[in-house]
Design an enzyme around this catalytic site. Structure first.
Site, PDB file in Angstrom:
ATOM      1  N   LYS A  59       5.535  -3.795  -6.030  1.00 41.10           N
ATOM      2  CA  LYS A  59       4.596  -4.489  -6.921  1.00 41.10           C
ATOM      3  C   LYS A  59       4.772  -4.158  -8.402  1.00 41.10           C
ATOM      4  CE  LYS A  59       0.996  -2.964  -4.576  1.00 41.10           C
ATOM      5  NZ  LYS A  59      -0.353  -2.782  -3.995  1.00 41.10           N
TER       6      LYS A  59
ATOM      7  N   ASP B  97      -5.057   0.240   0.658  1.00 41.01           N
ATOM      8  CA  ASP B  97      -6.153  -0.729   0.431  1.00 41.01           C
ATOM      9  C   ASP B  97      -6.454  -1.587   1.664  1.00 41.01           C
ATOM     10  OD1 ASP B  97      -3.763  -2.107   0.122  1.00 41.01           O
ATOM     11  OD2 ASP B  97      -4.283  -3.033  -1.795  1.00 41.01           O
TER      12      ASP B  97
HETATM   13 MG    MG Z   1      -7.142  -4.771  -4.709  1.00 46.09          MG
END
Ligand code: MG
Ligand code: ADP
Length: 459
Positions: free
Chosen positions: A168, A203
């Protein structure tokens, strides 16, 4: 009803434009048979990941075992390093599935994303320090913190995790192969911040736990934001590579964005290959690169440049802005896709005022809208495959399932849920697909990390 390119009147396009756009849309079209093939291969790769270390889909045990009841109570800190922002949260768990949350967002600069890991950790510690000062949170005892760190790590316990690789757009030096919880704890210590990292959490795992606080039978946590990944509960007796207690359920962080680096089934186009080559993690994360918010705009940009180079868009003229990598944001696609004004004035604004294309015709704007739609539709259709794959692998097809999904792409991209549903119908059949519920779990990972910190502190 979701729009299709068929709803656009093409009579003002030249034959050459029609032909070239059709070719591109075809490249991005994924039929039902391909969806089924991707799903089948996904199950194969999940099994490989559960059997052995080092598989493409890593299937990482999260050390989060047991389910929450919703009655957990207490005050905890959470951090969320998601890809785009850093969030610091203070979460009060009130029991009865209720909670309050106070949070502050901080922007992580490009310099920090690409600099030494120590600087990133010091920045995070400074953010926590200023959050605690501003919110008047002080305590004699160390505050317990859940650290949402959403990059692939190999965990050896609930609060220990060694970074496998960056994704990312992050590429901090001195981090791969190191324990990222220890590094952040060191920064807290150096700065005399009385905080203990009780848990390190992906996450996806946080999203699953946060949603489960209110809906205990949540099946999966999925992220469709900057990146793309998912987590689900697995019986550890079915995980060959697991050497610990087999008689338990544990959340598995799939790291499914890495799926198909062997390029067996994902229908990659020339535009995807160009993106990959110009990314900082070449030959990695192919699944993520076709689905996640960080990448869709760039894929679209590549396709638009192709049309420009064929002199079939914007009169063959690009702009300095559009020529720049990553300049076409995924959020532009959302705006352009929902633009229903007769002259596509929203699209005109983005193309002419933001990206400085000297002038655009209505046909140009319709073509851009068509390409955005094709790229966004493909993302949603492919994103459904891993959910269907997990249901198949866990024998849950035909049972009620709640899929908790977080991330701006899922939240804001027009018709994303609709398009995933359609894809799920094609993979599982409408009756079984109807049992699967997609729910938006907005910013769940902060709450989830706090719950996991609580569970860890209790143990
Ligand atoms: Mg997030
Ligand atoms: P994170 O992944 O850091 O937790 P988000 O869930 O907010 O953060 O996801 C950020 C990603 O979502 C970015 O890659 C951005 O391109 C994309 N995004 C933001 N707004 C929109 C939008 N309106 N439509 C589509 N994508 C969006």
């Amino acid at each position: 009803m979701a729009p299709t390119s068929a709803t656009i009147n093409h009579s003002n396009w030249t034959d050459a434009q029609k032909k070239a756009v059709d070719t591109i849309v075809d490249r991005f079209t994924v039929d039902g048979e391909t969806l089924k093939k991707i799903t089948d291969q996904f199950v194969v790769e999940m099994n490989k990941g559960l059997d052995q270390e080092g598989a493409t889909v890593a299937m990482i045990p999260s050390f989060v075992s047991g389910r929450c009841t919703g009655d957990e109570k207490g005050s905890f800190l959470a951090l969320d390093l998601g890809g785009t922002n850093l969030r610091v949260c203070q979460v009060n768990l009130l029991g009865g599935g209720e909670h309050t949350i106070r949070q502050q967002k901080y922007v992580v600069s490009e310099e920090l994303k690409l600099g030494p890991m120590r600087n990133l950790c010091d920045f995070i510690a400074d953010c926590v320090d200023s959050f605690l000062t501003e919110n008047g949170t002080s305590s004699q005892d160390a505050l317990q913190l859940g650290y949402t760190f959403s990059f692939p790590i190999y965990q050896s316990s609930i609060n220990r995790g060694v970074l496998k690789q960056w994704t990312k757009g992050f590429n901090c030096s001195g981090a791969v192969g190191k324990d990222v919880a220890v590094m952040l704890q060191d920064s807290f210590r150096r700065k005399n911040i009385n905080v203990n990292i009780a848990a390190i959490v992906n996450d996806t795992v946080g999203t699953l736990m946060a949603y489960a606080y209110r809906h205990p039978n949540t099946t999966m946590g999925v992220i469709m934001g900057t990146g793309f990944n998912a987590a689900y509960y697995e019986n550890m007796k079915d995980v060959k590579k697991w050497k610990g207690d087999k008689d338990q359920e544990m959340v598995i962080n799939m790291e499914c964005g890495a799926f198909d680096i062997e390029r067996r089934v994902l229908p990659m186009t020339v535009y995807d290959n160009k993106l990959d080559r110009e990314s900082i993690n070449v030959y990695q994360q192919y699944h993520e690169k076709m689905v996640a918010g960080m990448y869709l705009g760039e894929i679209t940009r590549n396709a638009l440049l192709d049309l420009i180079d064929q002199q079939l868009l914007f009169g063959g003229r690009s702009s300095k802005e559009l020529n720049k990598n990553w300049s076409f944001e995924t959020a532009y696609m959302s705006t352009i896709e929902v633009d229903e004004t007769p002259d596509l004035s929203e699209a005109a604004h983005i193309l002419e005022s933001v990206l400085n294309i000297p002038s655009t015709t209505l046909a140009d704007r319709q073509i851009v809208k068509t390409i955005c739609h094709a790229v966004g539709l493909r993302a949603a259709r492919i994103a459904a495959c891993h959910i269907a794959g997990v249901l198949r692998k866990t024998g849950k097809v035909g049972e009620e399932a709640i899929i908790a999904i977080d991330g701006s792409l899922y939240e804001f991209y027009p018709f994303f849920e609709h398009n995933m549903r359609q894809s799920m119908n094609e993979i599982l059949g409408e009756a079984d697909s109807a049992k699967v519920k997609f729910d938006l779990a907005r910013d769940g990972s902060g709450l989830g990390a706090a719950i996991i910190a609580m569970m860890a502190a209790k143990k």
